[in-house]
Design a protein around this motif. Sequence first.
Motif, PDB file in Angstrom:
ATOM      1  N   PHE A  18       0.831  -1.197   0.000  1.00 31.84           N
ATOM      2  CA  PHE A  18       0.000   0.000   0.000  1.00 31.84           C
ATOM      3  C   PHE A  18       0.862   1.243   0.000  1.00 31.84           C
ATOM      4  O   PHE A  18       2.033   1.213   0.382  1.00 31.84           O
ATOM      5  CB  PHE A  18      -0.973   0.027   1.184  1.00 31.84           C
ATOM      6  N   VAL A  19       0.263   2.351  -0.426  1.00 32.04           N
ATOM      7  CA  VAL A  19       0.891   3.663  -0.365  1.00 32.04           C
ATOM      8  C   VAL A  19      -0.128   4.612   0.246  1.00 32.04           C
ATOM      9  O   VAL A  19      -1.322   4.537  -0.049  1.00 32.04           O
ATOM     10  CB  VAL A  19       1.378   4.143  -1.757  1.00 32.04           C
ATOM     11  N   LEU A  20       0.334   5.481   1.136  1.00 35.59           N
ATOM     12  CA  LEU A  20      -0.508   6.456   1.817  1.00 35.59           C
ATOM     13  C   LEU A  20      -0.062   7.847   1.424  1.00 35.59           C
ATOM     14  O   LEU A  20       1.114   8.185   1.547  1.00 35.59           O
ATOM     15  CB  LEU A  20      -0.402   6.281   3.337  1.00 35.59           C
ATOM     16  N   LEU A  21      -1.011   8.642   0.963  1.00 30.57           N
ATOM     17  CA  LEU A  21      -0.763   9.992   0.467  1.00 30.57           C
ATOM     18  C   LEU A  21      -1.704  10.949   1.173  1.00 30.57           C
ATOM     19  O   LEU A  21      -2.869  10.616   1.382  1.00 30.57           O
ATOM     20  CB  LEU A  21      -1.032  10.006  -1.039  1.00 30.57           C
ATOM     21  N   ALA A  22      -1.207  12.123   1.558  1.00 30.98           N
ATOM     22  CA  ALA A  22      -2.055  13.103   2.233  1.00 30.98           C
ATOM     23  C   ALA A  22      -1.625  14.517   1.864  1.00 30.98           C
ATOM     24  O   ALA A  22      -0.470  14.750   1.507  1.00 30.98           O
ATOM     25  CB  ALA A  22      -1.965  12.924   3.756  1.00 30.98           C
ATOM     26  N   PRO A  23      -2.561  15.458   1.960  1.00 34.04           N
ATOM     27  CA  PRO A  23      -2.189  16.854   1.723  1.00 34.04           C
ATOM     28  C   PRO A  23      -1.443  17.411   2.925  1.00 34.04           C
ATOM     29  O   PRO A  23      -1.665  16.990   4.056  1.00 34.04           O
ATOM     30  CB  PRO A  23      -3.535  17.556   1.560  1.00 34.04           C
ATOM     31  N   ALA A  24      -0.549  18.334   2.674  1.00 33.46           N
ATOM     32  CA  ALA A  24       0.108  19.064   3.760  1.00 33.46           C
ATOM     33  C   ALA A  24      -0.770  20.262   4.071  1.00 33.46           C
ATOM     34  O   ALA A  24      -1.391  20.844   3.175  1.00 33.46           O
ATOM     35  CB  ALA A  24       1.493  19.507   3.334  1.00 33.46           C
ATOM     36  N   PHE A  25      -0.841  20.643   5.316  1.00 27.71           N
ATOM     37  CA  PHE A  25      -1.734  21.725   5.723  1.00 27.71           C
ATOM     38  C   PHE A  25      -1.010  23.036   5.972  1.00 27.71           C
ATOM     39  O   PHE A  25      -1.615  24.015   6.358  1.00 27.71           O
ATOM     40  CB  PHE A  25      -2.547  21.303   6.946  1.00 27.71           C
ATOM     41  N   GLU A  26       0.294  23.045   5.777  1.00 29.19           N
ATOM     42  CA  GLU A  26       1.084  24.269   5.932  1.00 29.19           C
ATOM     43  C   GLU A  26       2.072  24.363   4.780  1.00 29.19           C
ATOM     44  O   GLU A  26       2.436  23.350   4.190  1.00 29.19           O
ATOM     45  CB  GLU A  26       1.852  24.252   7.266  1.00 29.19           C
ATOM     46  N   PRO A  27       2.523  25.558   4.456  1.00 32.81           N
ATOM     47  CA  PRO A  27       3.553  25.687   3.418  1.00 32.81           C
ATOM     48  C   PRO A  27       4.801  24.883   3.797  1.00 32.81           C
ATOM     49  O   PRO A  27       5.074  24.635   4.964  1.00 32.81           O
ATOM     50  CB  PRO A  27       3.854  27.182   3.394  1.00 32.81           C
ATOM     51  N   ALA A  28       5.535  24.483   2.790  1.00 32.19           N
ATOM     52  CA  ALA A  28       6.732  23.676   3.004  1.00 32.19           C
ATOM     53  C   ALA A  28       7.873  24.568   3.494  1.00 32.19           C
ATOM     54  O   ALA A  28       8.415  25.337   2.715  1.00 32.19           O
ATOM     55  CB  ALA A  28       7.122  22.971   1.706  1.00 32.19           C
ATOM     56  N   TRP A  29       8.247  24.464   4.764  1.00 37.82           N
ATOM     57  CA  TRP A  29       9.326  25.292   5.316  1.00 37.82           C
ATOM     58  C   TRP A  29      10.642  25.021   4.596  1.00 37.82           C
ATOM     59  O   TRP A  29      11.503  25.875   4.514  1.00 37.82           O
ATOM     60  CB  TRP A  29       9.486  25.060   6.824  1.00 37.82           C
ATOM     61  N   PHE A  30      10.794  23.817   4.044  1.00 35.53           N
ATOM     62  CA  PHE A  30      12.032  23.418   3.385  1.00 35.53           C
ATOM     63  C   PHE A  30      12.046  23.789   1.904  1.00 35.53           C
ATOM     64  O   PHE A  30      13.042  23.589   1.233  1.00 35.53           O
ATOM     65  CB  PHE A  30      12.247  21.910   3.543  1.00 35.53           C
ATOM     66  N   ASP A  31      10.929  24.308   1.407  1.00 31.69           N
ATOM     67  CA  ASP A  31      10.825  24.698  -0.001  1.00 31.69           C
ATOM     68  C   ASP A  31       9.885  25.895  -0.087  1.00 31.69           C
ATOM     69  O   ASP A  31       8.705  25.757  -0.375  1.00 31.69           O
ATOM     70  CB  ASP A  31      10.296  23.524  -0.823  1.00 31.69           C
ATOM     71  N   PRO A  32      10.398  27.099   0.202  1.00 31.50           N
ATOM     72  CA  PRO A  32       9.550  28.283   0.346  1.00 31.50           C
ATOM     73  C   PRO A  32       8.705  28.636  -0.878  1.00 31.50           C
ATOM     74  O   PRO A  32       7.721  29.345  -0.748  1.00 31.50           O
ATOM     75  CB  PRO A  32      10.539  29.409   0.637  1.00 31.50           C
ATOM     76  N   GLU A  33       9.058  28.135  -2.050  1.00 26.29           N
ATOM     77  CA  GLU A  33       8.282  28.443  -3.244  1.00 26.29           C
ATOM     78  C   GLU A  33       7.005  27.610  -3.341  1.00 26.29           C
ATOM     79  O   GLU A  33       6.146  27.892  -4.163  1.00 26.29           O
ATOM     80  CB  GLU A  33       9.136  28.237  -4.490  1.00 26.29           C
ATOM     81  N   VAL A  34       6.884  26.584  -2.511  1.00 29.05           N
ATOM     82  CA  VAL A  34       5.745  25.684  -2.566  1.00 29.05           C
ATOM     83  C   VAL A  34       4.837  25.941  -1.372  1.00 29.05           C
ATOM     84  O   VAL A  34       5.248  25.800  -0.229  1.00 29.05           O
ATOM     85  CB  VAL A  34       6.209  24.208  -2.570  1.00 29.05           C
ATOM     86  N   GLU A  35       3.599  26.349  -1.658  1.00 26.93           N
ATOM     87  CA  GLU A  35       2.648  26.586  -0.575  1.00 26.93           C
ATOM     88  C   GLU A  35       1.659  25.436  -0.416  1.00 26.93           C
ATOM     89  O   GLU A  35       1.192  25.170   0.674  1.00 26.93           O
ATOM     90  CB  GLU A  35       1.897  27.888  -0.826  1.00 26.93           C
ATOM     91  N   ARG A  36       1.329  24.782  -1.508  1.00 21.89           N
ATOM     92  CA  ARG A  36       0.365  23.678  -1.466  1.00 21.89           C
ATOM     93  C   ARG A  36       1.074  22.436  -1.996  1.00 21.89           C
ATOM     94  O   ARG A  36       1.600  22.441  -3.103  1.00 21.89           O
ATOM     95  CB  ARG A  36      -0.839  24.017  -2.345  1.00 21.89           C
ATOM     96  N   TRP A  37       1.086  21.388  -1.212  1.00 21.59           N
ATOM     97  CA  TRP A  37       1.799  20.185  -1.605  1.00 21.59           C
ATOM     98  C   TRP A  37       1.188  18.956  -0.951  1.00 21.59           C
ATOM     99  O   TRP A  37       0.447  19.051   0.022  1.00 21.59           O
ATOM    100  CB  TRP A  37       3.279  20.292  -1.280  1.00 21.59           C
ATOM    101  N   ALA A  38       1.495  17.812  -1.529  1.00 20.61           N
ATOM    102  CA  ALA A  38       1.072  16.530  -0.976  1.00 20.61           C
ATOM    103  C   ALA A  38       2.301  15.828  -0.424  1.00 20.61           C
ATOM    104  O   ALA A  38       3.430  16.134  -0.800  1.00 20.61           O
ATOM    105  CB  ALA A  38       0.414  15.679  -2.057  1.00 20.61           C
ATOM    106  N   GLU A  39       2.042  14.890   0.464  1.00 17.57           N
ATOM    107  CA  GLU A  39       3.148  14.136   1.054  1.00 17.57           C
ATOM    108  C   GLU A  39       2.881  12.645   0.938  1.00 17.57           C
ATOM    109  O   GLU A  39       1.787  12.178   1.262  1.00 17.57           O
ATOM    110  CB  GLU A  39       3.325  14.516   2.526  1.00 17.57           C
TER     111      GLU A  39
END
Length: 107
Positions: A18-39
């Motif tokens: 199985f693989v588990l995927l979820a949305p992140a609820f905060e901007p990526a502190w490690f990638d300031p150009e990305v505000e909306r991302w999945a993990e």
Amino acid sequence: FGGGWITVADIAGRAVGFVLLAPAFEPAWFDPEVERWAELLELHVHPNFHNGGIGTRLVREAVRQARDAGFPAMNLETEESNGPARRIYEKGGFKEQSRLVRYKITL
């Protein structure tokens, strides 16, 4: 797409990974150009089914699902020593972004 989802690989009605995927609820502190991302949170394949391409197919499906949901980026974390997983992630299109240094003090 609020809480994420799980994709299960099955062979003859038996769950083998199985693989588990979820949305992140905060901007990526490690990638300031990305505000909306999945993990990609978890990827597991039963040991009896390793080296059969199941992990790679699961990762590619997670990437497709995240893309279809409109996420501009997807991130994951894994241990540097986890060579098999790293190869699967790289086959799925992931590229190493940074290295995290872990410190410890024994008390």
